[in-house]
Structure formats: structure tokens, C-alpha cells
Scaffold this motif. Sequence first.
Motif, PDB file in Angstrom:
ATOM      1  N   MET A 127       1.065  -1.060  -0.033  1.00 42.26           N
ATOM      2  CA  MET A 127       0.167  -0.018  -0.021  1.00 42.26           C
ATOM      3  C   MET A 127       0.883   1.195  -0.044  1.00 42.26           C
ATOM      4  O   MET A 127       1.893   1.251   0.419  1.00 42.26           O
ATOM      5  N   VAL A 128       0.495   2.421  -0.477  1.00 43.68           N
ATOM      6  CA  VAL A 128       0.911   3.712  -0.494  1.00 43.68           C
ATOM      7  C   VAL A 128       0.590   4.282   0.567  1.00 43.68           C
ATOM      8  O   VAL A 128      -0.621   4.550   1.043  1.00 43.68           O
ATOM      9  N   GLU A 129       1.725   4.526   1.497  1.00 45.99           N
ATOM     10  CA  GLU A 129       1.438   5.280   3.088  1.00 45.99           C
ATOM     11  C   GLU A 129       1.903   6.600   3.293  1.00 45.99           C
ATOM     12  O   GLU A 129       2.938   6.738   2.946  1.00 45.99           O
ATOM     13  N   ILE A 130       1.219   7.321   4.061  1.00 45.53           N
ATOM     14  CA  ILE A 130       1.809   8.782   4.304  1.00 45.53           C
ATOM     15  C   ILE A 130       1.516   8.443   5.931  1.00 45.53           C
ATOM     16  O   ILE A 130       0.677   8.299   6.268  1.00 45.53           O
ATOM     17  N   ARG A 131       2.766   8.870   6.451  1.00 47.91           N
ATOM     18  CA  ARG A 131       2.946   8.765   7.768  1.00 47.91           C
ATOM     19  C   ARG A 131       3.215  10.022   8.556  1.00 47.91           C
ATOM     20  O   ARG A 131       4.300  10.706   7.903  1.00 47.91           O
ATOM     21  N   ILE A 132       2.462  10.516   9.563  1.00 46.65           N
ATOM     22  CA  ILE A 132       2.669  12.071  10.119  1.00 46.65           C
ATOM     23  C   ILE A 132       3.363  11.612  11.658  1.00 46.65           C
ATOM     24  O   ILE A 132       2.361  11.070  12.418  1.00 46.65           O
ATOM     25  N   ILE A 133       4.502  11.770  12.189  1.00 45.16           N
ATOM     26  CA  ILE A 133       4.636  11.566  13.456  1.00 45.16           C
ATOM     27  C   ILE A 133       5.094  12.850  14.171  1.00 45.16           C
ATOM     28  O   ILE A 133       5.914  13.529  13.665  1.00 45.16           O
ATOM     29  N   ASP A 134       4.511  12.885  15.348  1.00 47.71           N
ATOM     30  CA  ASP A 134       4.916  14.091  16.039  1.00 47.71           C
ATOM     31  C   ASP A 134       5.424  13.848  17.463  1.00 47.71           C
ATOM     32  O   ASP A 134       4.949  12.710  17.880  1.00 47.71           O
ATOM     33  N   THR A 135       6.052  14.990  18.046  1.00 46.87           N
ATOM     34  CA  THR A 135       6.310  14.848  19.369  1.00 46.87           C
ATOM     35  C   THR A 135       5.335  15.510  20.349  1.00 46.87           C
ATOM     36  O   THR A 135       5.753  16.199  21.266  1.00 46.87           O
ATOM     37  N   GLY A 136       4.157  15.610  20.041  1.00 47.40           N
ATOM     38  CA  GLY A 136       3.308  16.528  20.712  1.00 47.40           C
ATOM     39  C   GLY A 136       2.837  16.060  22.068  1.00 47.40           C
ATOM     40  O   GLY A 136       3.302  15.117  22.558  1.00 47.40           O
ATOM     41  N   ILE A 137       1.673  16.379  22.455  1.00 43.63           N
ATOM     42  CA  ILE A 137       1.210  16.137  23.648  1.00 43.63           C
ATOM     43  C   ILE A 137       0.428  14.709  23.906  1.00 43.63           C
ATOM     44  O   ILE A 137       0.170  14.113  24.931  1.00 43.63           O
ATOM     45  N   GLY A 138       0.175  13.899  22.740  1.00 41.95           N
ATOM     46  CA  GLY A 138      -0.444  12.854  22.727  1.00 41.95           C
ATOM     47  C   GLY A 138      -1.658  12.812  23.073  1.00 41.95           C
ATOM     48  O   GLY A 138      -2.475  13.782  23.548  1.00 41.95           O
ATOM     49  N   MET A 139      -2.278  11.431  23.410  1.00 42.77           N
ATOM     50  CA  MET A 139      -3.740  11.463  23.962  1.00 42.77           C
ATOM     51  C   MET A 139      -3.733  10.054  24.388  1.00 42.77           C
ATOM     52  O   MET A 139      -3.218   9.096  24.238  1.00 42.77           O
ATOM     53  N   SER A 140      -4.827   9.877  25.342  1.00 41.45           N
ATOM     54  CA  SER A 140      -5.066   8.397  26.105  1.00 41.45           C
ATOM     55  C   SER A 140      -5.766   7.779  25.205  1.00 41.45           C
ATOM     56  O   SER A 140      -6.174   7.998  23.937  1.00 41.45           O
ATOM     57  N   ALA A 141      -5.992   6.296  25.448  1.00 40.27           N
ATOM     58  CA  ALA A 141      -6.513   5.241  24.851  1.00 40.27           C
ATOM     59  C   ALA A 141      -8.051   5.692  24.667  1.00 40.27           C
ATOM     60  O   ALA A 141      -8.590   5.368  23.516  1.00 40.27           O
ATOM     61  N   GLU A 142      -8.420   6.159  25.671  1.00 39.15           N
ATOM     62  CA  GLU A 142     -10.057   6.771  25.817  1.00 39.15           C
ATOM     63  C   GLU A 142     -10.069   7.720  24.392  1.00 39.15           C
ATOM     64  O   GLU A 142     -11.127   7.573  23.622  1.00 39.15           O
ATOM     65  N   ASP A 143      -9.474   8.809  24.485  1.00 45.69           N
ATOM     66  CA  ASP A 143      -9.452   9.842  23.494  1.00 45.69           C
ATOM     67  C   ASP A 143      -9.098   9.342  22.001  1.00 45.69           C
ATOM     68  O   ASP A 143     -10.063   9.532  20.968  1.00 45.69           O
ATOM     69  N   GLN A 144      -8.450   8.163  21.904  1.00 50.69           N
ATOM     70  CA  GLN A 144      -8.235   7.666  20.572  1.00 50.69           C
ATOM     71  C   GLN A 144      -9.508   6.962  20.274  1.00 50.69           C
ATOM     72  O   GLN A 144      -9.577   7.234  18.840  1.00 50.69           O
ATOM     73  N   GLN A 145     -10.130   6.365  20.892  1.00 49.06           N
ATOM     74  CA  GLN A 145     -11.378   5.684  20.774  1.00 49.06           C
ATOM     75  C   GLN A 145     -12.329   6.584  20.079  1.00 49.06           C
ATOM     76  O   GLN A 145     -13.249   6.340  19.364  1.00 49.06           O
ATOM     77  N   ARG A 146     -12.579   7.775  20.375  1.00 53.00           N
ATOM     78  CA  ARG A 146     -13.665   8.949  20.232  1.00 53.00           C
ATOM     79  C   ARG A 146     -13.047   9.828  19.288  1.00 53.00           C
ATOM     80  O   ARG A 146     -13.789  10.759  18.966  1.00 53.00           O
ATOM     81  N   LEU A 147     -11.904   9.877  18.716  1.00 50.65           N
ATOM     82  CA  LEU A 147     -11.245  10.696  17.944  1.00 50.65           C
ATOM     83  C   LEU A 147     -11.950  11.232  16.867  1.00 50.65           C
ATOM     84  O   LEU A 147     -11.780  12.451  16.330  1.00 50.65           O
ATOM     85  N   PHE A 148     -12.432  10.308  15.908  1.00 54.82           N
ATOM     86  CA  PHE A 148     -13.175  10.600  14.584  1.00 54.82           C
ATOM     87  C   PHE A 148     -14.655  10.738  15.025  1.00 54.82           C
ATOM     88  O   PHE A 148     -15.198  10.770  14.004  1.00 54.82           O
ATOM     89  N   GLN A 149     -15.048  11.164  16.110  1.00 52.49           N
ATOM     90  CA  GLN A 149     -16.478  11.637  16.167  1.00 52.49           C
ATOM     91  C   GLN A 149     -16.781  12.748  16.005  1.00 52.49           C
ATOM     92  O   GLN A 149     -15.853  13.489  16.060  1.00 52.49           O
TER      93      GLN A 149
END
Length: 205
Positions: A127-149
Motif C-alpha cells: 500500500m502507498v502510505e503517508i505517515r505523520i509522526i509528532d512529538t506533541g502532547i499525545g492522547m489517552s486510549a479513551e481519546d483515541q477511541q473517540r477521536l473521529f467522532q
Amino acid sequence: MVTEGAFGKIENPEMEKGINMAARATKRLEMLVEDLLEVSRLEQGRFQINSAKIDLAPIVEEVVSQFKVQAGEKNLALEYSAPVEKLPEIFADPERIKQVLVNLIGNAIKYTEKGSVKISAEFKNQMVEIRIIDTGIGMSAEDQQRLFQKFYRVQNEKTAKIIGTGLGLWITKQMVELMKGKISVESMEGVGTQTAVRFNPAEKV
């Protein structure tokens, strides 16, 4: 126009402060209206995707270059790792790809106070993949579950002053999926976030 000096220099500091506050509020309103219009188009099936065979690498490079100044203002290292070999073409809408990248790279910069934002494009696992990696504040597992709502935003003391509508990532995910792509996020609080967008080569679509 006033903030840019079109009507002359603002001599009164209090007036300048008030005008800048009004300009920021207007910008937030503009962002909200545009995002709501995009949501409406997506939900009603009126969102246009004009796909064609495209080379992804120069599009990524173009968008990254647009953020050099913004990253520099925060003293962030903005790095793009170009593919070693030419990527297979993908079948997608170049303007919508740019919109996706602007949202994702813009978010990475917005939520990173120090360190870097690194972008790469490669052909990986067929697959053709674009990846974006930052050293930012990050987020919890709970936030990740709801991120695209819709309307969901990570709420904590580090994000309190960051402007956003909570619609950008929902819109981004819808656009990626309309172009038959996939988007995923991995994150750790206090460490950073990795976002990957993947597309099948055009011949497999």
C-alpha cells in the motif's frame, strides 16, 4: 484588512488588542461554518470526489512546504522523508488529498509544543502510505477511541487554548474512505502521535 494595515497603522494598543480579538473570533466562526458545510455535503451525499491516477509524493512535498513558516514560528523541526523509489500511482482526488494532508499536518503542528513533526511517504505492505509522526502532547486510549467522532475534542489543560471545531478529523476520515483509503492513529500521552493514511495502488482499485 485592518489587522494587516490596509487603513493605516493602529496607534492605540487597546484598540489593536480589541481588533485582534475580533479577528480571531471571526476566524473561528469562519472555520466552524466551513466545517458544518462540509459535514452537510458529506451526510447528504453531495460531497464531490474527482478521482484520477495521481503521484502522491509531489503533493505531500507541496503541502509540507506550506507549513514551513508555521512550524518555524513554534521552533518545530518539520521534516519530509521523500520516497527512495517512485511510488505507485493511486486513484484519488488530488485536491481532497491536499485537504486531508493540510488537516493532519496542521493538527500535528497545532498540538506539538516542542520537538518535531516528521512526514514520510512510502510503498509499504503493498500500500502507498503517508505517515505523520509528532512529538506533541499525545492522547489517552479513551481519546483515541473517540477521536473521529463529530464535535469530539481532547479536553485537558494542554488543549484548553487550542482553537478547533471538533469536526476536522471526522471530515478527514470521511474523505479518506470516500477515496477507498484507510486512516489510523496511534498515540501516547506526553510522547506524541502517529497518523497513517494508506491507499491501494491504482491498478488494485
